[in-house]
Design an enzyme around this catalytic site. Structure first.
Site, mmCIF file in Angstrom:
data_model
loop_
_atom_site.group_PDB
_atom_site.id
_atom_site.type_symbol
_atom_site.label_atom_id
_atom_site.label_comp_id
_atom_site.label_asym_id
_atom_site.label_seq_id
_atom_site.Cartn_x
_atom_site.Cartn_y
_atom_site.Cartn_z
ATOM 1 N N LYS A 63 0.554 -1.181 -0.143
ATOM 2 C CA LYS A 63 -0.080 0.206 0.324
ATOM 3 C C LYS A 63 0.922 1.491 -0.280
ATOM 4 O O LYS A 63 2.128 1.321 0.804
ATOM 5 C CB LYS A 63 -0.710 0.164 1.229
ATOM 6 C CG LYS A 63 -1.804 0.975 1.180
ATOM 7 C CD LYS A 63 -2.715 1.068 2.340
ATOM 8 C CE LYS A 63 -3.950 2.360 2.460
ATOM 9 N NZ LYS A 63 -4.453 1.960 4.105
ATOM 10 N N SER A 138 -9.673 1.465 3.040
ATOM 11 C CA SER A 138 -8.881 1.912 2.099
ATOM 12 C C SER A 138 -7.431 1.430 1.098
ATOM 13 O O SER A 138 -7.157 1.612 0.680
ATOM 14 C CB SER A 138 -7.953 3.662 3.087
ATOM 15 O OG SER A 138 -7.145 3.125 3.819
ATOM 16 N N SER A 162 -9.739 -0.921 6.802
ATOM 17 C CA SER A 162 -9.438 -0.669 5.756
ATOM 18 C C SER A 162 -9.161 -2.014 4.923
ATOM 19 O O SER A 162 -7.495 -1.933 4.255
ATOM 20 C CB SER A 162 -8.406 0.234 5.999
ATOM 21 O OG SER A 162 -8.971 1.660 5.582
HETATM 22 N N1 GLN Z 1 -13.420 3.751 6.334
HETATM 23 C C1 GLN Z 1 -12.090 4.403 7.175
HETATM 24 C C2 GLN Z 1 -11.959 6.000 7.282
HETATM 25 O O1 GLN Z 1 -12.871 6.445 5.986
HETATM 26 C C3 GLN Z 1 -11.070 3.675 7.926
HETATM 27 C C4 GLN Z 1 -10.381 3.773 7.188
HETATM 28 C C5 GLN Z 1 -9.106 3.441 7.582
HETATM 29 O O2 GLN Z 1 -8.994 1.694 7.887
HETATM 30 N N2 GLN Z 1 -7.415 3.273 6.969
HETATM 31 O O3 GLN Z 1 -11.737 6.529 8.377
#
Ligand code: GLN
Length: 464
Positions: A63, A138, A162
């Protein structure tokens, strides 16, 4: 020619395939063929002499918020376009020492904020199982890379779901380790008290092996825990184990297809010898609200460093310092990142700190307590759906709050710091459904045991 070099060359052919580039599924952000091949030669040379590690020659996708030396680290943001880290993350060093070879950086929601990988300044990643749908986020690029067969292992990061949510949407395994289990050194911080790096893989064993390789105390991360790292062990049954089913994670509104797959998974757990116990995690319904105070608060502080001076892109504005800061940040950050910074500074501001931030920390203790109570009362692991629905269509979710709700079943584990993972448990209309296994702090062995047995018991049913 040697096997490892061949493997890496074929992974690099995939990485460079326009199918996966910006005009295709938009999974790959950057790669460095020469560096990956040089790594492959080193691993091959070691292998020719002696044993070169459990992941010798395994292509790895990373990532783009995890620091690497041979490729830029951009967090999917305009503000870090072309940014080259001067050091690499501990997880990368550890995986390389085990023989893995990074072959590409993967697309992501900007600064890991999002649930669909649509918030990337590089444009959205598409789900390899159905390119009209999102891969989740994400860490959507990393999940899509494994699902598309570009590499068998990928790294993602989690703050609220994410890794698990995109794993569920792409039909693969995704692990969020216990907070502190894996070093965050070299992970660009979003919300430091919740962030963890974790692994995507095609099956539970690969995910567990890679998780344990990345785990352990790191002198460079004060929050990494000095807890012994176990090895992966095979398991055949769940005799004597109790799996908790929290009723809050099976609301009436749950998609009927997701519910049916979960029920089948619960039957499989039972048939493998586990006792099933209905439990309650009563404060779970407050998780999203709590998360969206704590995470933006920390993000607003962590992202203050991107000011046009120290990192990446600079826009001079009308020439004075304040205008340089303002223009760099306004143009460099996307809408969702700006929204979080505003939300975060608001809840931390004098006058609102007590009402929002402090309150959220109190609710965090209640959520932690819910999990401690369940494990104290004899539950070994908890089973829930990973997400309320399967992967949605690109562009279908436009309301930020609706997007935030993608994490209703995952954010609690980050808030409590416990380990959790998602694995495929079947499909609905061709799209994968994820089942989530949650265990007590540092009890990854139990989590992987349950996941391993569930995987074998479901067999091919996990993928149809
Ligand atoms: N979807 C959540 C957010 O937008 C979690 C993101 C994540 O785990 N990095 O913050």
């Amino acid at each position: 020619m040697s096997d490892i070099i061949k493997t890496i060359e074929s992974a690099l052919d995939k990485v460079a395939d326009p199918k996966y580039g910006s005009d295709g599924l938009n999974i790959v952000i950057s790669y460095n063929k020469e560096a990956s091949l040089a790594d492959a030669k080193k691993v091959q040379a070691l292998l020719d002499q002696t044993d070169s590690g459990p992941l010798a020659g395994v292509p790895l996708i990373v990532k783009d918020n995890i620091a690497t030396l041979d490729t830029p680290t951009t967090c999917g943001s305009k503000i870090l376009r072309g940014y080259q880290s001067p050091y690499e993350a501990t997880v990368i060093s550890k995986l390389r020492a085990a023989g893995a070879i990074p072959v590409a950086k993967a697309n992501m929601d900007e600064f890991a904020m999002g649930s669909s990988t649509e918030n990337s300044s590089y444009g959205p990643t598409k789900n390899p199982l159905d390119p009209t749908r999102v891969p989740g986020g994400s860490s959507g690029g990393s999940a899509a890379a494994v699902a598309a067969g570009i590499a068998p292992i990928a790294l993602g990061s989690e703050t609220g779901g994410s890794i698990r949510q995109p794993a569920a949407f792409c039909g693969i395994v995704g692990v969020k380790p216990t907070y502190g289990r894996v070093s965050r050194y070299g992970l660009v911080a979003f919300a430091s008290s919740l962030d963890q790096i974790g692994v995507f893989a095609n099956n539970v064993k690969d995910a567990a092996v890679a998780t344990y390789i990345t785990a352990g105390k790191d002198p460079r991360d004060a929050t990494s825990a000095d807890v012994a790292v176990p090895g992966y062990s095979e398991a055949n049954d769940l005799n004597g184990m109790t799996i908790g089913i929290p009723k809050e994670y099976f609301p009436e509104s749950l998609d009927s297809g997701v519910r049916a797959r979960c029920n089948a998974a619960i039957e499989a757990l039972k048939s493998a010898g586990a006792s099933i116990k209905e439990i309650s995690l009563p404060h779970s319904s407050l998780a999203i609200q709590t998360y969206y105070i704590i995470a933006p608060a920390e993000a607003s502080s962590n992202l203050a460093r991107f000011d046009g001076v120290r990192y990446g892109v600079r826009k001079s504005g009308n020439g004075d310092l304040t205008s340089m800061y303002e223009t760099t940040r306004t143009e460099g950050f996307g809408d969702e990142v700006l929204r979080r910074i505003m939300l975060g500074t608001y809840v931390l501001s004098h006058g609102y700190y007590d009402a929002y931030y402090k309150k959220a920390l109190s609710v965090q203790s209640l959520i932690r307590q819910d999990f401690s109570n369940a494990f104290r009362d004899g539950v070994d692991a908890i089973f829930t759906p990973t997400t309320p629905t399967t992967a949605f269509k690109l562009g279908a979710v436009t309301d930020p709050y609706e997007m935030y709700l993608s994490d209703v079943f995952t954010a609690t584990a980050n808030i409590a710091g416990v380990p959790a993972m998602s694995q495929p448990i079947g499909r609905v209309d061709g799209m994968p459904v994820g089942g989530q296994i949650i265990a007590n702090h540092f009890d990854e062995p139990t989590m992987f045991k349950v996941a391993t047995v569930l995987e074998t018991t479901l067999g091919q049913d996990a993928h149809r």
